[in-house]
Structure formats: structure tokens, C-alpha cells
Write an enzyme that holds these catalytic residues in place. Structure first.
Site, short mmCIF file in Angstrom:
data_model
loop_
_atom_site.label_atom_id
_atom_site.label_comp_id
_atom_site.label_asym_id
_atom_site.label_seq_id
_atom_site.Cartn_x
_atom_site.Cartn_y
_atom_site.Cartn_z
N ASP A 129 9.29 2.98 -0.42
CA ASP A 129 8.24 3.64 0.36
C ASP A 129 8.51 3.36 1.82
O ASP A 129 8.12 2.33 2.37
CB ASP A 129 6.86 3.11 -0.06
CG ASP A 129 5.73 3.74 0.74
OD1 ASP A 129 6.01 4.49 1.69
OD2 ASP A 129 4.56 3.46 0.42
N LYS A 158 5.02 9.94 8.78
CA LYS A 158 4.81 9.50 10.15
C LYS A 158 5.85 10.03 11.12
O LYS A 158 5.72 11.10 11.68
CB LYS A 158 4.68 7.98 10.19
CG LYS A 158 3.49 7.46 9.36
CD LYS A 158 3.31 5.97 9.51
CE LYS A 158 2.22 5.43 8.59
NZ LYS A 158 0.87 5.94 8.90
N TYR A 196 0.85 -1.19 0.00
CA TYR A 196 0.00 0.00 0.00
C TYR A 196 0.88 1.24 0.00
O TYR A 196 1.78 1.37 0.84
CB TYR A 196 -0.91 0.01 1.23
CG TYR A 196 -1.79 1.23 1.33
CD1 TYR A 196 -2.88 1.38 0.47
CD2 TYR A 196 -1.54 2.21 2.27
CE1 TYR A 196 -3.70 2.50 0.55
CE2 TYR A 196 -2.36 3.34 2.36
CZ TYR A 196 -3.43 3.48 1.50
OH TYR A 196 -4.24 4.59 1.58
#
Length: 461
Positions: A260, A288, A159
């Protein structure tokens, strides 16, 4: 073992039995927000029950609006590596707030955080965004602009945010075009035109032969291969050495390799998963942790590639709130705290290793088959009988007993432990977790596994 965050006493095994306030808020939310939540997994649809509406978070704990306290293993899905409400982060944000919330102009903190990120990761240049989705979609646009090619490759179950071209084989609602050319796939979300999805080619994570075959057939058309160095959204999946080698071979065809690291960046080491695993991507994406829990994203890489980004180059990307002073302050405080504590990653790893071993022991004692995948402070306990560490692909992860997991999740929640509300997610350990939290967690896990096993036997008798 000292901590910067005061450790609260462990919650009672069950806490308040009422969820009335969460139920009332959920009803109100459903009237004004699709599904009652602002991100799908929060709705608890895969585990049942009412999502808990959180009132506050401190250290290793969440407190909901009904007054129940939980040991938190989500950590806002990864960024709270220091624990919630860490003093250094809180003070940095408060100081930044006193100077304003947004400028729409450059500030010193943007430069300081960019210098810190590039130094720690060995990256030449970095551009900040406001989310991980923005970072990955911008990196792919840059790859297309730099190479002059239009196709990208991603891996099934990885994802990378909800940009249209990345919502292909990105979750459980998969629609594969088995009759199409090698790597072709259909979108996994309504609203994504098939013509756009056709620019994304899909192959299997941890299958080096499949990646090599795809690159041999289509390599001259491919701008970039994007991947999660450690998968977190199909449960934790760790790359094999052979797969890492195959990832590096994509460069032989002139494609860029994009890591990623929105989830793994600074989570697994100061140099991220790429440093830990010996990866050498052309571009990386972060999020994050580099915002300390505030909205943030970033992408960066070699100078020759990053110089294609506007205003220096022809690839346009912009964001009014990019480099937001509050997010930059929180990120600086978080990364500086991590860098100043040379033992923090070893402590996180040790706690998570003990958690993994304890979960396996508790499940075995209850007769519940699980397979625990773990790396650093990330962990997934798959409810299936595969040997430890053998779940290596999305297809294998998808064979888990989701009903069994849901029953166990509810057992943990009732005993004061807030686990990820999906079988196919990672949990995250923070520096605020101590022996007290570990003991309470494993006691809850033993009881929850035993109860889940009893319920399963009752349902089949």
C-alpha cells in the site's frame, strides 16, 4: 537554492489571535455534517481546540479564514510534494479544465499517466480509481479472484482505507479477539459485520517471527498480505530488514504481497518505498501524489495478475470518475516535475533530517522526552523517551504522551506552524520548504516545548 514556487515571507510568530470565523464555520458544519468535518482527524478531537478552516494555500503556507498564515507540514496529507499551487500543476489543470471536467470515456491523459507510473515503478499494468480506499479494496478483490482464496492478512496499526474488510486493528479503537484462532481480530468500526472482519487476519508490523508463524498455520488459506512499506498512520514506522525478508516469504505459501503505497508512492523516491527498500510486491496501490492533490488512486502489478481485472478478466471493478482528466493532468505535471529534478529527493531528505535534529535539540533543551522517526520527507516526533528510531511497532507508538503532544501542537499552531493534529500521523515536507521555514519552525518548536514542559510541571505540582 532555487525553487519553482515563490517563497512567501515567514508568518508572524502568532498571527491573528481570533478564530471567530473558523468557530462560526465549525458550528455551521456540525449542524449539517457528522462531527463538522468530512474526515475524522480534521476535527482536532485528539488535540483540542477549533479546527482551522482554510481559505487558500500557496507554496509552503496555508491561510485560514481568519487571516492567520501557517507553515504547512501536512501537505494535504502527502500529495503536495512540490508545495501548494505549483505553477506546472496549476497550468496543467487549467488546460485540462478548458476541455471539460469529466468524460466517462477514455482519454489520452489516462494512457500517458499509466505509461509514466508503470515505467517509474517497474509495474506491468495499472488501473486508476478515484481514491486510495478504492485502490486497496480493488487490489484485495483481485488477489482473492486470482488465488481463489478468501483470507487476507494485515498488520496492526496499518491503515488501508475504510473498506469494511480493512477496518480491523486499523486505529486507536482496537478490539482484539485474544481467544480466537491465530490472527483473528474484531472490527475497529461499528457497521462492520464480525463475519466479514473474520476474513481479515492480523499480526504485528516489524515482527517477522509472528508473520512466519501465521503463514505456517494459515498460509494455504491466505490470498494476500497487505502492508504499508513505511507506516504513516501509527506515526512513521520503518520496516526492519528481517521484516522485509519475512514479507517476501509469504509468497512461498502462494499468497500475493500487496504494498500500500498510497502515502509513500513517489513520496520517498521515484520508485516509491518499494524501490527505496528493495521490496518486490506482486501488487501495489498508489494515490495522493499521482493525482497532484486531486482525488485519485491506482493499483497495479504483474500482467498475469492484472489481466484478471474486468473487462479482460472475471474480477469486476469500475468507477465513473476513474481516470478523471483533471486528476490525470495534475498527476502528469507532478510526476514529470519530480522526474525532471534529479536532486529533489536529496533536498527533501536533507531538510527533513535537519528538522528532526532540530526538534530533538529543542525538546532536549526543554526537558521533554521525544523519539523522532524519519525516512525521506516523512517524520513523526513521538512524545516518549524511547531512543531515537527505536519506535518500531504500533504498540510502542501507542505508549506516547498524547496529552503532551496536544499541548505542543497547540503551541506550534499559535506560532504559525500547522503540524498534523494527531500524535499518530506523519508530517510531510515539500520542495517549497526552505531555510526560512526551517528556522521559523525550530524557533516555534523550542518555545512550544518549553511552554508544554512548564504546563506539565504546573499540573503535577
Amino acid at each position: 537554492m532555487t525553487r519553482d514556487v515563490p517563497v512567501a515571507p515567514a508568518p508572524s510568530p502568532a498571527g491573528p489571535s481570533s478564530t471567530a470565523r473558523s468557530e462560526a464555520l465549525f458550528a455551521r458544519a456540525r449542524a449539517v455534517t457528522p462531527g463538522g468535518v468530512n474526515s475524522p482527524v480534521r476535527a482536532f478531537r485528539s488535540v483540542g481546540g477549533v479546527p482551522r478552516f482554510i481559505a487558500s494555500a500557496h507554496g509552503a503556507y496555508l491561510t485560514d479564514v481568519d487571516g492567520a498564515r501557517y507553515i504547512d507540514y501536512i501537505g494535504s496529507w502527502g500529495p503536495m510534494i512540490l508545495g501548494h499551487d505549483h505553477p506546472a500543476v496549476r497550468e496543467a489543470v487549467a488546460h485540462a479544465l478548458s476541455g471539460g471536467t469529466s468524460f466517462g470515456a477514455p482519454s489520452a491523459r489516462e494512457v500517458e499517466l499509466a505509461e509514466l507510473v508503470t515505467r517509474l515503478t517497474g509495474t506491468d499494468k495499472v488501473r486508476f480509481t478515484s481514491s486510495g480506499t478504492e485502490a486497496t479494496m480493488s487490489a484485495l478483490r483481485l488477489a482473492r479472484g486470482f488465488t481463489g482464496r478468501k483470507f487476507i492478512v494485515k498488520f496492526r496499526g496499518n491503515y488501508h482505507g475504510h473498506a469494511d474488510g480493512l477496518l480491523v486493528e486499523a486505529g486507536s479503537g482496537l478490539m482484539t479477539n485474544a481467544d480466537g484462532p491465530l490472527g483473528a481480530a474484531a472490527p475497529s468500526s461499528a457497521g462492520v459485520p464480525p463475519e466479514y472482519a473474520a476474513l481479515t487476519l492480523v499480526t504485528e508490523y516489524n515482527d517477522p517471527a509472528a508473520l512466519d508463524a501465521l503463514m505456517q498455520e494459515r498460509g494455504a488459506e491466505i490470498a494476500a498480505v497487505i502492508f504499508e512499506p513505511v507506516v504513516g498512520n501509527a506515526g512513521v514506522l520503518v520496516p526492519t530488514p528481517d521484516f522485509v525478508d519475512a514479507l517476501h516469504r509469504v509468497k512461498d505459501a502462494g499468497a500475493l504481497l500487496i504494498a500500500d503505497e498510497v502515502m509513500t508512492g513517489f513520496r520517498l523516491s521515484l520508485s516509491g518505498a518499494t524501490g527505496l527498500l528493495g521490496l518486490e510486491p506482486d501488487l501495489s496501490c498508489w494515490g495522493k501524489i499521482i493525482g497532484g492533490g486531486l482525488p485519485v488512486g491506482a493499483y497495479g502489478g504483474r500482467a498475469e495478475i492484472m489481466e484478471f481485472v474486468s473487462p479482460q478478466g472475471p474480477v469486476y471493478q469500475a468507477g465513473t470518475l476513474s481516470g478523471n482528466p483533471l486528476a490525470m493532468a495534475a498527476g502528469l505535471a507532478t510526476l514529470r516535475t519530480l522526474e525532471a529534478d534529479p536532486d529533489i529527493y536529496a533536498r527533501l531528505d536533507a531538510y527533513t533530517a535537519r528538522l528532526a535534529a532540530g526538534l530533538q535539540d529543542a525538546a532536549h533543551a526543554a526537558g521533554v522526552p521525544i523519539s523522532v522517526n524519519r525516512i525521506g520527507s516523512m517524520l513523526t516526533a513521538f512524545h516518549q523517551g524511547a531512543p531515537h528510531g527505536s519506535v518500531g511497532s504500533y504498540a510502542q507508538a501507542a505508549g506516547s504522551d498524547t496529552a503532551g503532544f496536544a499541548a505542543w501542537f497547540q503551541g506550534m499552531l499559535a506560532r504559525g506552524v500547522y503540524w498534523a493534529p494527531s500524535q499518530f500521523e506523519s508530517i510531510f515536507v515539500s520542495a517549497a520548504h526552505t531555510d526560512a521555514e526551517l528556522s521559523t519552525t525550530l524557533d516555534a518548536a523550542h518555545t512550544a516545548y518549553t511552554a508544554a514542559a512548564g504546563a506539565a510541571k504546573g499540573a503535577t505540582s
